[in-house]
Design an enzyme around this catalytic site. Structure first.
Site, PDB file in Angstrom:
ATOM      1  N   GLU A   1      10.869  -4.479   4.391  1.00 39.33           N
ATOM      2  CA  GLU A   1      11.246  -6.635   3.747  1.00 39.33           C
ATOM      3  C   GLU A   1       9.926  -6.494   2.461  1.00 39.33           C
ATOM      4  OE1 GLU A   1       8.785  -5.149   7.015  1.00 39.33           O
ATOM      5  OE2 GLU A   1       8.615  -6.022   7.664  1.00 39.33           O
TER       6      GLU A   1
ATOM      7  N   LYS B   1       0.601  -1.205   0.264  1.00 37.10           N
ATOM      8  CA  LYS B   1      -0.390   0.008   0.230  1.00 37.10           C
ATOM      9  C   LYS B   1       0.619   1.447   0.255  1.00 37.10           C
ATOM     10  CE  LYS B   1      -3.290   2.741   2.360  1.00 37.10           C
ATOM     11  NZ  LYS B   1      -4.276   2.936   3.923  1.00 37.10           N
TER      12      LYS B   1
ATOM     13  N   LYS C   1       9.018  -1.441  14.062  1.00 36.55           N
ATOM     14  CA  LYS C   1       9.803  -0.690  12.518  1.00 36.55           C
ATOM     15  C   LYS C   1      11.534  -0.050  12.654  1.00 36.55           C
ATOM     16  CE  LYS C   1       5.677  -1.382   9.975  1.00 36.55           C
ATOM     17  NZ  LYS C   1       4.613  -0.562   9.134  1.00 36.55           N
TER      18      LYS C   1
HETATM   19  O1  F6P Z   1       3.190  -2.898   9.770  1.00 38.69           O
HETATM   20  C1  F6P Z   1       1.739  -3.065   9.806  1.00 38.69           C
HETATM   21  C2  F6P Z   1       1.727  -2.543   7.766  1.00 38.69           C
HETATM   22  O2  F6P Z   1       1.436  -1.527   7.975  1.00 38.69           O
HETATM   23  C3  F6P Z   1       0.050  -3.667   8.027  1.00 38.69           C
HETATM   24  O3  F6P Z   1      -0.985  -2.712   8.740  1.00 38.69           O
HETATM   25  C4  F6P Z   1       0.198  -3.515   6.928  1.00 38.69           C
HETATM   26  O4  F6P Z   1      -0.951  -4.654   5.753  1.00 38.69           O
HETATM   27  C5  F6P Z   1       1.121  -3.972   6.465  1.00 38.69           C
HETATM   28  O5  F6P Z   1       2.165  -3.550   7.385  1.00 38.69           O
HETATM   29  C6  F6P Z   1       2.046  -3.810   4.650  1.00 38.69           C
HETATM   30  O6  F6P Z   1       2.078  -2.802   4.515  1.00 38.69           O
HETATM   31  P1  F6P Z   1       1.908  -2.191   2.331  1.00 38.69           P
HETATM   32  O7  F6P Z   1       0.813  -3.100   2.319  1.00 38.69           O
HETATM   33  O8  F6P Z   1       2.421   0.029   3.261  1.00 38.69           O
HETATM   34  O9  F6P Z   1       3.463  -1.933   2.649  1.00 38.69           O
END
Ligand code: F6P
Length: 497
Positions: free
Chosen positions: A191, A185, A471
């Protein structure tokens, strides 16, 4: 903001399940519902007509109806981030402009799927989906649950930054025939970015001429994906107002739409929309997400239950417990109200679970005889998914049903070690069959139940600030920019000698 007053719940006279069934021949009908191919049965919980009435009053005081309208109306229900939560718009249930925007994004997704099927990106056979949390758990569940016989594309979902996870997928796949799908998102998750970089390097090293030509991005931050190197025609955006753990309906569901076919993806959305409509329109006493939340809240507020367990009696739903863990714990694992006041009542219990019948031989000892009271939810599918159904599926479902009955009935014995106290609650969800439509309805049910829980608890289910500190500290450790406590300093020295 109104705060929940649990005193009517605390005042409910404790009754055993046995006495509740004896007192009311209509209990099963009163505490069951049938929605979108799913039968729900809460009769083996301690919910009573009085409890439902008391919770309905709390729901009214906490403004459930208005908040539900605000959710579907696209208002800024996520108050701490001043934005709406528009996952329902992805399935056509939301503010008209939000639904139209979602449809536009879906049209892009469909066009790209058509192009991939027409081999415009080369002879793609493998799909390496990289994402984590909400950008992995939903799509992984969909493909695993529905894709057993879909052989058009082989999909691997890689989430962990542990290189072993990526290597296992790369070992199976031919880089020249692999579509690299980067799902994030924010497009900043460390990661995911590291895994994507390593996967791209693997493609280059294997001699793929234009590895970027086989990359697509699923994101609410399209500019960042383009900056990273993804061609903008292969960026599939979704709205910022769709939360990560609620995003499988958006372009994050891409691997499922590709592997299962577009029609199946639409069926998934339609099943979810049917559940949404039920949730919006049905009165509380017959409303599946609302009744489920009432039972959840009864056990946390009145009986002090700290966990709730879901057991899927179907291999196709083996990933459901992990998916629910993020949905429920990331949404409702909060200790302040939507206004930032400390809560003085328990919020989300710990979600855990597993697959039946395996779990019966591992953790059910505690459920039957342990000192913790754990409300259990059984999920089964009436139509078998296997060809050995005559013998196997029958056994599977009989086990599911027997466990609920045993938890409730218990068994007296002279030898205390062999006695079962009984009166242990369970709810049962029976799906007619496991297809895209029913799975869509099931997952929407869980989302809306999580929302109802949050409204009655007075908390915001749509933020997740609790994941940020760890994080930040990992980033600081990487750059050496933070002085850690003595224990962590010692551990860092040992881990990086
Ligand atoms: O660290 C939790 C989180 O923000 C979740 O809410 C989310 O689904 C996941 O990390 C992955 O985030 P992104 O889709 O921004 O990589």
């Amino acid at each position: 903001m109104a705060l929940p007053d649990w005193s009517p719940i605390h005042a409910l006279a404790p009754q055993t399940l046995k006495s509740l069934f004896e007192a009311d021949a209509g209990r099963v009908d009163a505490l069951s519902a049938d929605v979108a191919g799913i039968h729900f049965d809460w009769s083996k919980t301690h919910l009573t007509a009085d409890a439902v009435a008391a919770f309905s009053s709390i729901a009214e005081a906490m403004g459930l109806a208005a908040k539900r309208d605000a959710l579907f109306g696209g208002q800024a229900i996520n108050v701490t981030e001043s934005r709406p939560a528009e996952h329902s718009a992805e399935r056509g249930e939301g503010a008209p402009e939000s639904v139209a925007r979602a449809r536009g994004f879906q049209a892009r997704m469909r066009a790209l799927i058509d192009a991939i099927e027409a081999e415009a990106l080369g002879p793609i056979r493998h799909v390496l989906h990289i994402g984590i949390g909400g950008s992995a758990l939903g799509p992984d569940l969909l493909v695993d649950a529905l894709g057993r016989y879909a052989d058009r594309y082989e999909v691997a979902v890689v989430s962990n930054v542990d290189g072993l996870a990526l290597e296992a997928a790369m070992d199976r796949f031919d880089p020249a025939a692999t579509l690299l799908v980067i799902a994030s998102k924010t497009f900043t998750t460390t990661e995911t970015i590291l895994n994507a970089e390593s996967a791209l390097a693997w493609m280059s090293e294997a001699g793929v001429g234009d590895p970027y030509g086989q990359v697509i991005a699923l994101t609410a931050a399209p500019d960042k994906a383009v900056e990273w190197g993804v061609d903008e025609t292969r960026v599939l955006p979704f709205a910022e107002s769709v939360g990560g753990r609620y995003s499988l309906w958006s372009s994050i569901g891409f691997p499922a739409a590709l592997a299962l076919g577009w029609d199946a993806f639409e069926e998934l959305l339609e099943g979810a929309a049917e559940m949404d409509r039920h949730f919006r329109l049905m009165e509380a006493s017959q409303n599946a997400p609302v009744l489920a939340a009432f039972a959840d809240l009864y056990y946390t507020q009145a009986r002090g239950c700290e966990t709730r367990a879901t057991f899927a009696y179907d291999e196709r739903l083996r990933l459901l417990p992990s998916y629910l863990q993020q949905l429920e714990m990331e949404s409702n694992g909060k200790s302040v109200t939507s206004d930032g006041e400390p809560v003085t009542w328990p919020t989300a219990p710990i979600t855990w679970g597993g697959v039946g019948t395996d779990a019966q031989h591992a953790v059910f000892q505690l459920l039957h005889q342990g000192t913790h009271l754990v409300p259990v939810e059984f999920v089964g599918v009436i139509e078998a998914g296997d060809s050995l159904a005559e013998a196997h599926h029958r056994q599977l479902l009989l086990n599911l049903l027997a466990q609920g009955a045993a938890l409730m009935a218990g068994k007296g014995q002279d030898d205390p070690a062999r006695a079962y106290p009984g009166d242990r609650p369970s709810s049962t969800l029976l799906l007619d069959r496991l297809d895209a439509r029913t799975l869509g309805a099931l997952l929407a049910f869980y989302e809306q139940r999580t929302f109802v829980n949050a409204v009655l608890l007075g908390i915001n289910p749509f933020d997740q600030f609790g994941v940020e500190l760890g994080k930040e500290m990992a980033r600081a450790a990487e750059s050496g920019g933070l002085e850690f406590d003595p224990s962590t300093t010692d551990l860092i020295r040992r881990a990086f000698p």
